[in-house]
Design a protein around this motif. Structure first.
Motif, mmCIF file in Angstrom:
data_model
loop_
_atom_site.group_PDB
_atom_site.id
_atom_site.type_symbol
_atom_site.label_atom_id
_atom_site.label_comp_id
_atom_site.label_asym_id
_atom_site.label_seq_id
_atom_site.Cartn_x
_atom_site.Cartn_y
_atom_site.Cartn_z
ATOM 1 N N GLU A 3 -22.148 -0.187 -5.799
ATOM 2 C CA GLU A 3 -22.687 0.302 -4.527
ATOM 3 C C GLU A 3 -21.797 -0.101 -3.354
ATOM 4 N N ILE A 4 -21.222 -1.317 -3.439
ATOM 5 C CA ILE A 4 -20.280 -1.750 -2.393
ATOM 6 C C ILE A 4 -19.085 -0.801 -2.334
ATOM 7 N N LEU A 5 -18.541 -0.493 -3.512
ATOM 8 C CA LEU A 5 -17.384 0.415 -3.571
ATOM 9 C C LEU A 5 -17.743 1.776 -2.987
ATOM 10 N N LYS A 6 -18.905 2.270 -3.341
ATOM 11 C CA LYS A 6 -19.340 3.580 -2.848
ATOM 12 C C LYS A 6 -19.515 3.580 -1.337
ATOM 13 N N GLN A 7 -20.206 2.564 -0.819
ATOM 14 C CA GLN A 7 -20.487 2.516 0.623
ATOM 15 C C GLN A 7 -19.219 2.260 1.443
ATOM 16 N N PHE A 8 -18.313 1.427 0.935
ATOM 17 C CA PHE A 8 -17.075 1.147 1.654
ATOM 18 C C PHE A 8 -16.175 2.386 1.695
ATOM 19 N N GLU A 9 -16.139 3.127 0.591
ATOM 20 C CA GLU A 9 -15.352 4.369 0.591
ATOM 21 C C GLU A 9 -15.924 5.361 1.602
ATOM 22 N N LYS A 10 -17.238 5.441 1.661
ATOM 23 C CA LYS A 10 -17.901 6.351 2.592
ATOM 24 C C LYS A 10 -17.631 5.958 4.038
ATOM 25 N N ALA A 11 -17.586 4.647 4.292
ATOM 26 C CA ALA A 11 -17.346 4.156 5.651
ATOM 27 C C ALA A 11 -15.854 4.023 5.976
ATOM 28 N N LYS A 12 -14.988 4.426 5.011
ATOM 29 C CA LYS A 12 -13.526 4.361 5.187
ATOM 30 C C LYS A 12 -13.055 2.931 5.479
ATOM 31 N N LEU A 13 -13.622 1.990 4.727
ATOM 32 C CA LEU A 13 -13.204 0.592 4.817
ATOM 33 C C LEU A 13 -12.246 0.316 3.668
ATOM 34 N N SER A 14 -11.069 -0.227 3.997
ATOM 35 C CA SER A 14 -10.017 -0.392 2.989
ATOM 36 C C SER A 14 -9.919 -1.841 2.537
ATOM 37 N N PHE A 15 -9.909 -2.018 1.207
ATOM 38 C CA PHE A 15 -9.687 -3.354 0.653
ATOM 39 C C PHE A 15 -8.196 -3.685 0.738
ATOM 40 N N ALA A 16 -7.910 -4.943 1.030
ATOM 41 C CA ALA A 16 -6.513 -5.385 1.127
ATOM 42 C C ALA A 16 -6.007 -5.804 -0.238
ATOM 43 N N PHE A 17 -4.716 -5.768 -0.412
ATOM 44 C CA PHE A 17 -4.085 -6.286 -1.609
ATOM 45 C C PHE A 17 -2.945 -7.186 -1.167
ATOM 46 N N PRO A 18 -2.543 -8.156 -1.983
ATOM 47 C CA PRO A 18 -1.487 -9.091 -1.576
ATOM 48 C C PRO A 18 -0.225 -8.344 -1.140
ATOM 49 N N SER A 19 0.253 -8.667 0.049
ATOM 50 C CA SER A 19 1.454 -7.992 0.564
ATOM 51 C C SER A 19 2.228 -8.933 1.475
ATOM 52 N N GLN A 20 3.463 -8.601 1.707
ATOM 53 C CA GLN A 20 4.325 -9.378 2.600
ATOM 54 C C GLN A 20 5.087 -8.422 3.518
ATOM 55 N N SER A 21 5.276 -8.851 4.746
ATOM 56 C CA SER A 21 6.090 -8.069 5.701
ATOM 57 C C SER A 21 7.436 -8.763 5.842
ATOM 58 N N LEU A 22 8.497 -8.012 5.676
ATOM 59 C CA LEU A 22 9.848 -8.564 5.749
ATOM 60 C C LEU A 22 10.506 -8.085 7.035
ATOM 61 N N TYR A 23 10.882 -8.999 7.897
ATOM 62 C CA TYR A 23 11.540 -8.676 9.172
ATOM 63 C C TYR A 23 13.032 -9.007 9.050
ATOM 64 N N ILE A 24 13.884 -8.018 9.333
ATOM 65 C CA ILE A 24 15.342 -8.195 9.246
ATOM 66 C C ILE A 24 15.916 -8.223 10.656
ATOM 67 N N GLU A 25 16.568 -9.298 10.976
ATOM 68 C CA GLU A 25 17.180 -9.441 12.308
ATOM 69 C C GLU A 25 18.567 -8.796 12.291
ATOM 70 N N LYS A 26 18.773 -7.910 13.233
ATOM 71 C CA LYS A 26 20.053 -7.221 13.329
ATOM 72 C C LYS A 26 21.040 -8.114 14.054
ATOM 73 N N MET A 27 22.157 -8.410 13.389
ATOM 74 C CA MET A 27 23.152 -9.334 13.957
ATOM 75 C C MET A 27 24.064 -8.570 14.912
ATOM 76 N N PRO A 28 24.564 -9.212 16.016
ATOM 77 C CA PRO A 28 25.496 -8.577 16.981
ATOM 78 C C PRO A 28 26.810 -8.202 16.305
ATOM 79 N N LYS A 29 27.419 -7.158 16.811
ATOM 80 C CA LYS A 29 28.699 -6.695 16.255
ATOM 81 C C LYS A 29 29.754 -7.776 16.430
ATOM 82 N N GLY A 30 30.599 -7.859 15.433
ATOM 83 C CA GLY A 30 31.699 -8.833 15.455
ATOM 84 C C GLY A 30 31.311 -10.198 15.016
ATOM 85 N N ARG A 31 30.013 -10.395 14.785
ATOM 86 C CA ARG A 31 29.565 -11.727 14.339
ATOM 87 C C ARG A 31 29.348 -11.719 12.854
#
Length: 365
Positions: free
Chosen positions: A336-364
């Protein structure tokens, strides 16, 4: 040729076998066949007209008597037929002559015993069990199988003693012999006796009864039977577990049914895209699902517990009041939780990571 065949057949018919000829044996066989058929016909009329009379009575004992006598009555006709048929024979063996009527007596006793056993079963099924089903206590339900075995065992033992006595066997020396060997039997049956006393302990202590959900050692499930020696528990996977009563008594027993309710704790992680309003709605949905379920206590707890690495977690705690349906209720709630959450457009999270890449200055480098 025909004369030779006729003489051969006449010799076969007139020749005696153990003192009797073929004609006598035919009369013997016909006697018990006819008597058996007559017994069946008599029972047919007893059942046909007897049920009309018993329908007017309130008790069921007369009904179970008519039901119980069917096969013993047919067998009684067979025994009568044997006795009548024997009169057509001319046995020459003293052994047969001396023991035939002892054998008939033994058959009569066995037939009476058979009828008694059927009456015991019928009495318990039609009278005792309906009476005990009206009581709140489950102790009588546990005692019925044991009382049934004791009653039937006593009848069989009595029949055995009478049959042995009819054949001229002195039962008293046999009993005395059993007494002399009793000590050896006691040592050999020590485990059995221990299990029997364990069964008595279970009955008297009333730690659990048939139908209770229990945990005994590593076995968890519903008690199906408490016998003289063993306790049968059907686990949640549907497997039957037979435990010696001595093991049950010595072990740690948890009566799950004695709990008012069973606590279930669930952690639900929603994505970080979940808004404040959606989080409130999610917690309301969870509470409503449990409040509407007939096998759950009202007013469950649903709290926004924490910000996790990849999810915003709701801690959801509810209580199941029907312990025997624990897993079914959990499945129903989760679906019932799965049904009601799908109806309410509530999304379950899954393990994830965000990777940020720093752009280095030219010539360095």
């Amino acid at each position: 040729m025909l004369k030779f065949v006729s003489m051969a057949l006449e010799d076969i018919i007139t020749q005696t076998y153990f003192g009797s000829n073929i004609g006598q044996y035919i009369l013997f066989a016909g006697s018990f066949l006819v008597a058996t058929i007559v017994a069946k016909i008599i029972y047919f009329f007893i059942k046909k007209y007897g049920t009309i009379l018993t329908a007017k009575t309130e008790n069921q004992f007369d009904d179970l008597v008519i039901e119980a006598i069917e096969k013993p009555m047919t067998f009684a006709g067979f025994i009568i037929g044997l006795s009548i048929g024997y009169s057509f024979l001319s046995p020459t063996s003293p052994f047969i002559t001396n023991n035939f009527f002892n054998a008939i007596s033994a058959l009569i006793i066995l037939n009476i015993t058979w009828l008694a056993l059927k009456l015991i079963d019928g009495f318990i099924e039609h009278i005792v069990i309906p009476l005990t089903s009206k009581t709140e206590s489950k102790l009588d339900d546990q005692l019925i199988p044991i009382l049934r075995k004791l009653a039937k065992g006593s009848v069989l033992l009595m029949a055995l003693v009478i049959i042995l006595s009819n054949f001229g066997i002195d039962v008293l020396p046999l009993v005395a012999g059993l007494g002399i060997g009793g000590l050896a039997v006691a040592f050999a049956a020590q485990k059995t006796v221990e299990d029997m006393f364990g069964g008595i302990s279970i009955f008297t202590s009333k730690h659990f009864t048939v139908g209770d959900a229990v945990k005994v050692g590593s076995v968890e499930g519903v008690v199906e039977l408490v016998g003289i020696r063993n306790t049968r528990i059907r686990d949640w996977d549907g497997r039957s577990n037979i435990l010696p009563n001595s093991q049950v008594v010595r072990g740690t027993v948890t009566n799950i049914s004695s709990e008012e309710s069973r606590r279930v704790s669930v952690k639900l992680g929603l994505t970080y895209s979940t808004s404040f309003a959606q989080m409130e709605k999610a917690m309301k949905i969870l509470k409503d699902i449990v409040n509407k379920h007939k096998d759950c206590k009202k007013d469950p707890r649903a709290v926004f517990k924490e910000y996790d690495d990849s999810s915003m977690n709701i801690w959801f705690v509810y209580y199941i009041t029907n312990s025997q349906r624990k897993f079914d209720v959990m499945s129903e709630i989760n679906m019932e939780i799965l049904k009601q959450f799908e109806k309410a457009k509530l999304s379950f999270a899954f393990p994830s990571q965000s990777l940020y890449i720093e752009k280095m200055p030219k010539g360095r480098k």
